[in-house]
Design a protein around this motif. Structure first.
Motif, PDB file in Angstrom:
ATOM      1  N   VAL A 120       0.852  -1.189   0.000  1.00  0.00           N
ATOM      2  CA  VAL A 120       0.000   0.000   0.000  1.00  0.00           C
ATOM      3  C   VAL A 120       0.887   1.238   0.000  1.00  0.00           C
ATOM      4  O   VAL A 120       1.689   1.444   0.915  1.00  0.00           O
ATOM      5  CB  VAL A 120      -0.928   0.021   1.228  1.00  0.00           C
ATOM      6  CG1 VAL A 120      -1.817   1.263   1.203  1.00  0.00           C
ATOM      7  CG2 VAL A 120      -1.789  -1.239   1.281  1.00  0.00           C
ATOM      8  N   THR A 121       0.753   2.076  -1.027  1.00  0.00           N
ATOM      9  CA  THR A 121       1.443   3.357  -1.047  1.00  0.00           C
ATOM     10  C   THR A 121       0.441   4.445  -0.678  1.00  0.00           C
ATOM     11  O   THR A 121      -0.721   4.395  -1.076  1.00  0.00           O
ATOM     12  CB  THR A 121       2.073   3.645  -2.423  1.00  0.00           C
ATOM     13  OG1 THR A 121       1.098   3.454  -3.452  1.00  0.00           O
ATOM     14  CG2 THR A 121       3.248   2.721  -2.673  1.00  0.00           C
ATOM     15  N   MET A 122       0.899   5.437   0.084  1.00  0.00           N
ATOM     16  CA  MET A 122       0.025   6.475   0.619  1.00  0.00           C
ATOM     17  C   MET A 122       0.550   7.843   0.222  1.00  0.00           C
ATOM     18  O   MET A 122       1.713   8.169   0.482  1.00  0.00           O
ATOM     19  CB  MET A 122      -0.059   6.360   2.149  1.00  0.00           C
ATOM     20  CG  MET A 122      -0.627   5.029   2.608  1.00  0.00           C
ATOM     21  SD  MET A 122      -0.748   4.876   4.412  1.00  0.00           S
ATOM     22  CE  MET A 122       0.959   4.631   4.844  1.00  0.00           C
ATOM     23  N   VAL A 123      -0.304   8.629  -0.430  1.00  0.00           N
ATOM     24  CA  VAL A 123       0.077   9.963  -0.874  1.00  0.00           C
ATOM     25  C   VAL A 123      -0.939  10.970  -0.351  1.00  0.00           C
ATOM     26  O   VAL A 123      -2.014  10.614   0.117  1.00  0.00           O
ATOM     27  CB  VAL A 123       0.158  10.044  -2.418  1.00  0.00           C
ATOM     28  CG1 VAL A 123       1.192   9.076  -2.962  1.00  0.00           C
ATOM     29  CG2 VAL A 123      -1.207   9.793  -3.054  1.00  0.00           C
ATOM     30  N   GLY A 124      -0.585  12.242  -0.455  1.00  0.00           N
ATOM     31  CA  GLY A 124      -1.457  13.310   0.009  1.00  0.00           C
ATOM     32  C   GLY A 124      -0.639  14.524   0.381  1.00  0.00           C
ATOM     33  O   GLY A 124       0.592  14.451   0.496  1.00  0.00           O
ATOM     34  N   ALA A 125      -1.310  15.649   0.564  1.00  0.00           N
ATOM     35  CA  ALA A 125      -0.622  16.890   0.918  1.00  0.00           C
ATOM     36  C   ALA A 125       0.064  16.759   2.272  1.00  0.00           C
ATOM     37  O   ALA A 125      -0.312  15.926   3.100  1.00  0.00           O
ATOM     38  CB  ALA A 125      -1.623  18.043   0.938  1.00  0.00           C
ATOM     39  N   SER A 126       1.067  17.586   2.497  1.00  0.00           N
ATOM     40  CA  SER A 126       1.754  17.581   3.790  1.00  0.00           C
ATOM     41  C   SER A 126       0.765  17.882   4.910  1.00  0.00           C
ATOM     42  O   SER A 126      -0.105  18.745   4.777  1.00  0.00           O
ATOM     43  CB  SER A 126       2.863  18.641   3.795  1.00  0.00           C
ATOM     44  OG  SER A 126       3.858  18.326   2.860  1.00  0.00           O
ATOM     45  N   GLY A 127       0.908  17.155   6.015  1.00  0.00           N
ATOM     46  CA  GLY A 127       0.063  17.387   7.180  1.00  0.00           C
ATOM     47  C   GLY A 127      -1.306  16.758   7.113  1.00  0.00           C
ATOM     48  O   GLY A 127      -2.168  17.052   7.956  1.00  0.00           O
ATOM     49  N   CYS A 128      -1.528  15.851   6.138  1.00  0.00           N
ATOM     50  CA  CYS A 128      -2.860  15.259   6.006  1.00  0.00           C
ATOM     51  C   CYS A 128      -3.004  13.937   6.755  1.00  0.00           C
ATOM     52  O   CYS A 128      -4.006  13.236   6.586  1.00  0.00           O
ATOM     53  CB  CYS A 128      -3.224  15.077   4.534  1.00  0.00           C
ATOM     54  SG  CYS A 128      -2.227  13.825   3.705  1.00  0.00           S
ATOM     55  N   GLY A 129      -2.022  13.559   7.566  1.00  0.00           N
ATOM     56  CA  GLY A 129      -2.214  12.405   8.441  1.00  0.00           C
ATOM     57  C   GLY A 129      -1.585  11.111   7.996  1.00  0.00           C
ATOM     58  O   GLY A 129      -1.752  10.078   8.664  1.00  0.00           O
ATOM     59  N   LYS A 130      -0.809  11.117   6.913  1.00  0.00           N
ATOM     60  CA  LYS A 130      -0.206   9.871   6.426  1.00  0.00           C
ATOM     61  C   LYS A 130       0.756   9.279   7.459  1.00  0.00           C
ATOM     62  O   LYS A 130       0.683   8.088   7.792  1.00  0.00           O
ATOM     63  CB  LYS A 130       0.537  10.107   5.108  1.00  0.00           C
ATOM     64  CG  LYS A 130      -0.289  10.739   4.018  1.00  0.00           C
ATOM     65  CD  LYS A 130       0.499  10.928   2.738  1.00  0.00           C
ATOM     66  CE  LYS A 130       1.703  11.836   2.880  1.00  0.00           C
ATOM     67  NZ  LYS A 130       1.370  13.231   3.203  1.00  0.00           N
ATOM     68  N   SER A 131       1.681  10.121   7.955  1.00  0.00           N
ATOM     69  CA  SER A 131       2.650   9.637   8.943  1.00  0.00           C
ATOM     70  C   SER A 131       1.970   9.316  10.270  1.00  0.00           C
ATOM     71  O   SER A 131       2.390   8.396  10.983  1.00  0.00           O
ATOM     72  CB  SER A 131       3.757  10.680   9.156  1.00  0.00           C
ATOM     73  OG  SER A 131       4.530  10.834   7.979  1.00  0.00           O
ATOM     74  N   THR A 132       0.921  10.053  10.599  1.00  0.00           N
ATOM     75  CA  THR A 132       0.153   9.738  11.813  1.00  0.00           C
ATOM     76  C   THR A 132      -0.441   8.344  11.713  1.00  0.00           C
ATOM     77  O   THR A 132      -0.385   7.553  12.661  1.00  0.00           O
ATOM     78  CB  THR A 132      -0.970  10.778  12.023  1.00  0.00           C
ATOM     79  OG1 THR A 132      -0.382  12.056  12.234  1.00  0.00           O
ATOM     80  CG2 THR A 132      -1.831  10.416  13.227  1.00  0.00           C
ATOM     81  N   PHE A 133      -1.013   8.018  10.545  1.00  0.00           N
ATOM     82  CA  PHE A 133      -1.571   6.683  10.358  1.00  0.00           C
ATOM     83  C   PHE A 133      -0.484   5.614  10.473  1.00  0.00           C
ATOM     84  O   PHE A 133      -0.695   4.557  11.069  1.00  0.00           O
ATOM     85  CB  PHE A 133      -2.265   6.585   8.998  1.00  0.00           C
ATOM     86  CG  PHE A 133      -2.860   5.233   8.724  1.00  0.00           C
ATOM     87  CD1 PHE A 133      -4.012   4.830   9.387  1.00  0.00           C
ATOM     88  CD2 PHE A 133      -2.262   4.359   7.842  1.00  0.00           C
ATOM     89  CE1 PHE A 133      -4.554   3.571   9.164  1.00  0.00           C
ATOM     90  CE2 PHE A 133      -2.798   3.105   7.603  1.00  0.00           C
ATOM     91  CZ  PHE A 133      -3.957   2.712   8.262  1.00  0.00           C
ATOM     92  N   LEU A 134       0.698   5.906   9.928  1.00  0.00           N
ATOM     93  CA  LEU A 134       1.806   4.961  10.033  1.00  0.00           C
ATOM     94  C   LEU A 134       2.169   4.719  11.495  1.00  0.00           C
ATOM     95  O   LEU A 134       2.444   3.584  11.910  1.00  0.00           O
ATOM     96  CB  LEU A 134       3.012   5.519   9.273  1.00  0.00           C
ATOM     97  CG  LEU A 134       3.888   4.529   8.511  1.00  0.00           C
ATOM     98  CD1 LEU A 134       3.085   3.802   7.453  1.00  0.00           C
ATOM     99  CD2 LEU A 134       5.057   5.257   7.871  1.00  0.00           C
ATOM    100  N   ASN A 135       2.155   5.794  12.314  1.00  0.00           N
ATOM    101  CA  ASN A 135       2.449   5.654  13.743  1.00  0.00           C
ATOM    102  C   ASN A 135       1.378   4.857  14.479  1.00  0.00           C
ATOM    103  O   ASN A 135       1.677   4.165  15.460  1.00  0.00           O
ATOM    104  CB  ASN A 135       2.606   7.037  14.378  1.00  0.00           C
ATOM    105  CG  ASN A 135       3.916   7.705  14.006  1.00  0.00           C
ATOM    106  OD1 ASN A 135       4.944   7.044  13.878  1.00  0.00           O
ATOM    107  ND2 ASN A 135       3.887   9.013  13.813  1.00  0.00           N
ATOM    108  N   LEU A 136       0.135   4.950  14.025  1.00  0.00           N
ATOM    109  CA  LEU A 136      -0.923   4.123  14.611  1.00  0.00           C
ATOM    110  C   LEU A 136      -0.660   2.645  14.329  1.00  0.00           C
ATOM    111  O   LEU A 136      -0.852   1.787  15.195  1.00  0.00           O
ATOM    112  CB  LEU A 136      -2.293   4.524  14.057  1.00  0.00           C
ATOM    113  CG  LEU A 136      -2.796   5.936  14.381  1.00  0.00           C
ATOM    114  CD1 LEU A 136      -4.165   6.168  13.729  1.00  0.00           C
ATOM    115  CD2 LEU A 136      -2.892   6.171  15.885  1.00  0.00           C
ATOM    116  N   LEU A 137      -0.225   2.343  13.116  1.00  0.00           N
ATOM    117  CA  LEU A 137       0.109   0.963  12.776  1.00  0.00           C
ATOM    118  C   LEU A 137       1.322   0.472  13.567  1.00  0.00           C
ATOM    119  O   LEU A 137       1.368  -0.680  13.999  1.00  0.00           O
ATOM    120  CB  LEU A 137       0.400   0.841  11.280  1.00  0.00           C
ATOM    121  CG  LEU A 137      -0.778   0.978  10.317  1.00  0.00           C
ATOM    122  CD1 LEU A 137      -0.284   0.967   8.875  1.00  0.00           C
ATOM    123  CD2 LEU A 137      -1.789  -0.150  10.529  1.00  0.00           C
TER     124      LEU A 137
END
Length: 255
Positions: free
Chosen positions: A30-47
């Protein structure tokens, strides 16, 4: 393998993620894209387990995912997460040494020989055997990321989490890293979640692409609403025409 059910993440009045519900099969990339600050890294930290959802639940094999990092999940960051005072081989040996001997990280006898052999074999997989006795400062950026990947995989995780791992690398080196990552994903049978700002990288590497974006906006309260996954694309079934059209649509939304 992974079930995300009605997950929200807030920091005080700031809503980062909003009502995420997704499922991922074992072996997907799964690759995840989006504007900066939209929660991608936050979701990674949840995982990873370094953060917890404010609402909702993430399950691994039907059980709530452990609320702390564990050997079933490896991670590689954009910044090189290596120990500068250790050689390349010692860096890769560090994880099994700490797991077996505790905070001292010292192994003896058979345990040390086995850890040394496993680390050397991992360096062979990532193309770093010739640099085994060097220190990280002597390595190029691409070589340091190879080392970080070796560190992440030495514990044989089922899930590999990548937070913009190639963002600081030159294009030619990035292409080499793409080939390496695809080979490791296939040979280790990994389930991969990768954050990237490069849409083409997301399309070329993944079997599935998620776009994080806000569905709702309030100009008077910009932090009131969080991001969710607005596109969930199965890249195996995306035609060339669909790829170009979708790329243009997503590019406009993630600038």
């Amino acid at each position: 393998m992974i079930e995300v059910e009605k997950v929200w993440k807030r920091y005080g009045d700031n809503t980062v993620l909003e009502d995420l519900s997704l499922s991922v099969k074992e072996g997907e990339f799964v690759t995840m894209v989006g504007a900066s600050g939209c929660g991608k890294s936050t979701f990674l930290n949840l995982l990873l387990g370094t953060q917890s959802a404010t609402q909702g639940e993430i399950r691994l094999d039907g059980e709530p995912i452990a609320a702390e990092p564990g050997p079933d999940r490896g991670i590689v960051f954009q910044q090189y997460s290596v120990f500068p005072h250790m050689t390349v081989l010692q860096n890769v040996m560090a994880a099994p040494a700490l797991a077996q001997s505790g905070i001292t990280g010292r192994l003896f006898g058979r345990a040390k020989r086995e850890a040394n052999q496993a680390a050397f074999e991992m360096l062979e997989r990532v193309g770093l055997t010739a640099s085994a006795d060097q220190y990280p400062q002597a390595l190029s950026g691409g070589m340091r990321q190879r080392l970080a990947i070796a560190q992440a995989l030495i514990a044989k995780p089922r899930i590999l989490l990548l937070d913009e791992p190639f963002g600081a690398l030159d294009p030619g080196i990035r292409n080499d890293m793409h080939v390496l990552l695809k080979n490791l994903w296939a040979s280790f049978g990994l389930t991969v979640f990768m954050v990237t700002h490069d849409l083409k990288e997301g399309f070329s590497l993944g079997t599935r692409l998620w776009v994080f974006d806000k569905r709702r906006h309030d100009p008077h309260a910009p932090q009131a609403y969080g991001a969710s996954v607005t596109y969930d694309l199965n890249l195996a079934t995306t035609s060339e025409d669909d790829y170009e059209k979708t790329l243009a649509q997503i590019d406009q939304r993630t600038e």
